[in-house]
Design a protein around this motif. Sequence first.
Motif, PDB file in Angstrom:
ATOM      1  N   TYR A 357     -69.285 -59.639 -43.962  1.00  0.00           N
ATOM      2  CA  TYR A 357     -70.001 -58.853 -44.984  1.00  0.00           C
ATOM      3  C   TYR A 357     -71.179 -58.110 -44.367  1.00  0.00           C
ATOM      4  CZ  TYR A 357     -67.238 -61.564 -48.282  1.00  0.00           C
ATOM      5  OH  TYR A 357     -66.197 -62.129 -48.965  1.00  0.00           O
ATOM      6  N   LEU A 358     -71.814 -58.755 -43.363  1.00  0.00           N
ATOM      7  CA  LEU A 358     -73.003 -58.149 -42.754  1.00  0.00           C
ATOM      8  C   LEU A 358     -72.694 -56.790 -42.123  1.00  0.00           C
ATOM      9  CD1 LEU A 358     -74.575 -61.273 -41.032  1.00  0.00           C
ATOM     10  CD2 LEU A 358     -75.767 -59.777 -42.620  1.00  0.00           C
ATOM     11  N   GLU A 359     -71.436 -56.590 -41.718  1.00  0.00           N
ATOM     12  CA  GLU A 359     -71.081 -55.325 -41.061  1.00  0.00           C
ATOM     13  C   GLU A 359     -70.253 -54.408 -41.939  1.00  0.00           C
ATOM     14  OE1 GLU A 359     -69.241 -56.789 -37.496  1.00  0.00           O
ATOM     15  OE2 GLU A 359     -71.054 -57.938 -37.108  1.00  0.00           O
ATOM     16  N   LEU A 360     -70.050 -54.825 -43.192  1.00  0.00           N
ATOM     17  CA  LEU A 360     -69.158 -54.062 -44.063  1.00  0.00           C
ATOM     18  C   LEU A 360     -69.719 -52.668 -44.378  1.00  0.00           C
ATOM     19  CD1 LEU A 360     -66.591 -54.055 -45.789  1.00  0.00           C
ATOM     20  CD2 LEU A 360     -67.882 -55.119 -47.636  1.00  0.00           C
ATOM     21  N   LYS A 361     -71.016 -52.659 -44.706  1.00  0.00           N
ATOM     22  CA  LYS A 361     -71.621 -51.370 -45.091  1.00  0.00           C
ATOM     23  C   LYS A 361     -71.523 -50.366 -43.940  1.00  0.00           C
ATOM     24  CE  LYS A 361     -76.018 -49.658 -46.696  1.00  0.00           C
ATOM     25  NZ  LYS A 361     -77.413 -50.051 -46.861  1.00  0.00           N
ATOM     26  N   ASN A 362     -71.863 -50.830 -42.727  1.00  0.00           N
ATOM     27  CA  ASN A 362     -71.803 -49.921 -41.565  1.00  0.00           C
ATOM     28  C   ASN A 362     -70.389 -49.429 -41.321  1.00  0.00           C
ATOM     29  OD1 ASN A 362     -74.451 -49.899 -41.065  1.00  0.00           O
ATOM     30  ND2 ASN A 362     -74.420 -51.484 -39.483  1.00  0.00           N
ATOM     31  N   ARG A 363     -69.416 -50.320 -41.486  1.00  0.00           N
ATOM     32  CA  ARG A 363     -68.023 -49.908 -41.241  1.00  0.00           C
ATOM     33  C   ARG A 363     -67.596 -48.882 -42.300  1.00  0.00           C
ATOM     34  NH1 ARG A 363     -62.604 -53.637 -40.738  1.00  0.00           N
ATOM     35  NH2 ARG A 363     -61.155 -51.892 -40.426  1.00  0.00           N
ATOM     36  N   LEU A 364     -68.012 -49.127 -43.550  1.00  0.00           N
ATOM     37  CA  LEU A 364     -67.656 -48.167 -44.604  1.00  0.00           C
ATOM     38  C   LEU A 364     -68.291 -46.808 -44.309  1.00  0.00           C
ATOM     39  CD1 LEU A 364     -67.980 -50.470 -47.745  1.00  0.00           C
ATOM     40  CD2 LEU A 364     -65.896 -49.341 -46.970  1.00  0.00           C
ATOM     41  N   LEU A 365     -69.553 -46.844 -43.855  1.00  0.00           N
ATOM     42  CA  LEU A 365     -70.243 -45.579 -43.566  1.00  0.00           C
ATOM     43  C   LEU A 365     -69.605 -44.866 -42.378  1.00  0.00           C
ATOM     44  CD1 LEU A 365     -73.985 -46.569 -44.133  1.00  0.00           C
ATOM     45  CD2 LEU A 365     -72.576 -45.038 -45.529  1.00  0.00           C
ATOM     46  N   VAL A 368     -66.544 -43.163 -43.563  1.00  0.00           N
ATOM     47  CA  VAL A 368     -66.618 -42.423 -44.828  1.00  0.00           C
ATOM     48  C   VAL A 368     -65.950 -41.048 -44.724  1.00  0.00           C
ATOM     49  CG1 VAL A 368     -68.919 -41.385 -44.598  1.00  0.00           C
ATOM     50  CG2 VAL A 368     -68.095 -42.054 -46.838  1.00  0.00           C
ATOM     51  N   ASN A 369     -66.137 -40.381 -43.592  1.00  0.00           N
ATOM     52  CA  ASN A 369     -65.561 -39.035 -43.463  1.00  0.00           C
ATOM     53  C   ASN A 369     -64.048 -39.072 -43.532  1.00  0.00           C
ATOM     54  OD1 ASN A 369     -67.918 -37.791 -43.343  1.00  0.00           O
ATOM     55  ND2 ASN A 369     -68.008 -37.585 -41.106  1.00  0.00           N
ATOM     56  N   THR A 370     -63.462 -39.970 -42.721  1.00  0.00           N
ATOM     57  CA  THR A 370     -61.993 -40.081 -42.708  1.00  0.00           C
ATOM     58  C   THR A 370     -61.494 -40.488 -44.085  1.00  0.00           C
ATOM     59  OG1 THR A 370     -62.385 -41.048 -40.556  1.00  0.00           O
ATOM     60  CG2 THR A 370     -60.111 -41.028 -41.320  1.00  0.00           C
ATOM     61  N   THR A 371     -62.165 -41.494 -44.693  1.00  0.00           N
ATOM     62  CA  THR A 371     -61.709 -41.988 -46.000  1.00  0.00           C
ATOM     63  C   THR A 371     -61.731 -40.866 -47.026  1.00  0.00           C
ATOM     64  OG1 THR A 371     -62.645 -44.126 -45.444  1.00  0.00           O
ATOM     65  CG2 THR A 371     -62.121 -43.770 -47.758  1.00  0.00           C
TER      66      THR A 371
END
Length: 391
Positions: A357-365, A368-371
């Motif tokens: 969870y601690l790295e989830l936000k960074n991975r989502l960010l 984000v462009n590709t998604t």
Amino acid sequence: MKTIAVLGGGPAGASAAERLARAGLKTIILDEKLAWEKPCGGGITYKAYSQYPYLIENDTPKKLVTDTLLAAPKSGEFKMALHRPLVIYSRLDLNGMLLRRAEAAGAEIEKERVLGLERNGDGWRIRTRTGRIDADYCVIATGARNPLREVGTQYTAQDTMYALGYWVPSDQAHIDIQFLPNLEGYIWVFPRAGHLSVGICGKSESAQCLRTRLERYMDEKGLCRKQAKFYGHMLPALESRGWRNNRLAGEGWIAVGDAGGMVDPITGEGLYYAVRSGDLASQVVLSEEPAEKAERYRQMISRDFGMDLTYGAGLAKRLFCGAIFFGAVPSRMIDFMKRSPKFCEIMQDLFAGTQPYLELKNRLLRNVNTTLHEILMSFLFRKLILSETRS
Ligand SMILES: Cc1cc2nc3c(=O)[nH]c(=O)nc-3n(C[C@H](O)[C@H](O)[C@H](O)COP(=O)(O)OP(=O)(O)OC[C@H]3O[C@@H](n4cnc5c(N)ncnc54)[C@H](O)[C@@H]3O)c2cc1C
């Protein structure tokens, strides 16, 4: 030789006892029921069985399931084939297997109800239904309903949730996960060898409300309750504050599994943390000086998964009940999965338990462009197909 009493023989107690006994310590497990069908989904993630391969490499009946159907209001369903299957056990079978491993490693096992703990010099006198047992050190593994008030997590109402359901004598090939409006929790249908475990967990909602929601779902899905057995239990779901003040260990004792509140506050996964904390507790018992055991264990738990689950506790409400892009987060999650393979990869890792969870936000960010690009392309493609079909 020192005697270690392990109070409770569920996955946490059995795992700690196996390691302590194998290292040569006189280890006694006391459990009032021994192997039993504890209310549980019984799902074990890739994170758990890749770290502890005996959780998958054994002759115990189990199901390995990959097909998963996720559903949320207003977004319909999304079918996902898990890259790494969920292994699903009946708890009677899983607990039996773990207790046999502990016994084979040299642990003694007694079917006994523990009534209380008293100090006895540097050690303990344990009161049981039939007598007393003396031990030098106690591993507290009595689960979420730990009756021993002076040791283990001190739960407040905010730090727990209800989890209840039915064992349905039926079969299906896939897992169902259903999100519901305004529920910090979800419904699951887990196929097991011989039956389905159909259940619901949810925070801040009464057991009766949860049961009504679940039964409505079962009626809609045609899951018959006629010969199904009802189950219910408490599920630890510590808030961030609960994690910070968690009573994990003290003089002469150490808490493992649910007795130490060690459950993922978002998914409700507790089996991995039971086995993992049993492992870490045994390392501390075996290697540290008596005065340093408690502090060392707190540090180890915090570093290993405590910080991550503390952070997860802060995310849980936003994830289940929050809104994003004018819709509920679970519904948007399913919309994104339908349109973005990149987003699906992240969900695959969350299911496997390998995405902290601690790295989830960074991975989502980072993604984000590709998604967004994938979502936009999928949307345009759909529009194109629709207009082609109309013309
Ligand atoms: C409905 C539900 C569904 C769940 N689904 C999942 C899932 O799919 N996957 C997952 O990873 N986790 C799941 N969990 C969480 C998981 O069940 C727990 O985290 C896990 O069982 C914890 O193991 P434990 O050994 O700490 O405690 P427990 O399994 O509760 O074992 C505690 C043991 O202590 C014994 N005991 C208690 N008091 C005494 C006493 N006074 N004297 C002697 N013995 C005593 C009990 O008999 C029991 O055997 C679920 C939980 C619930 C409630």
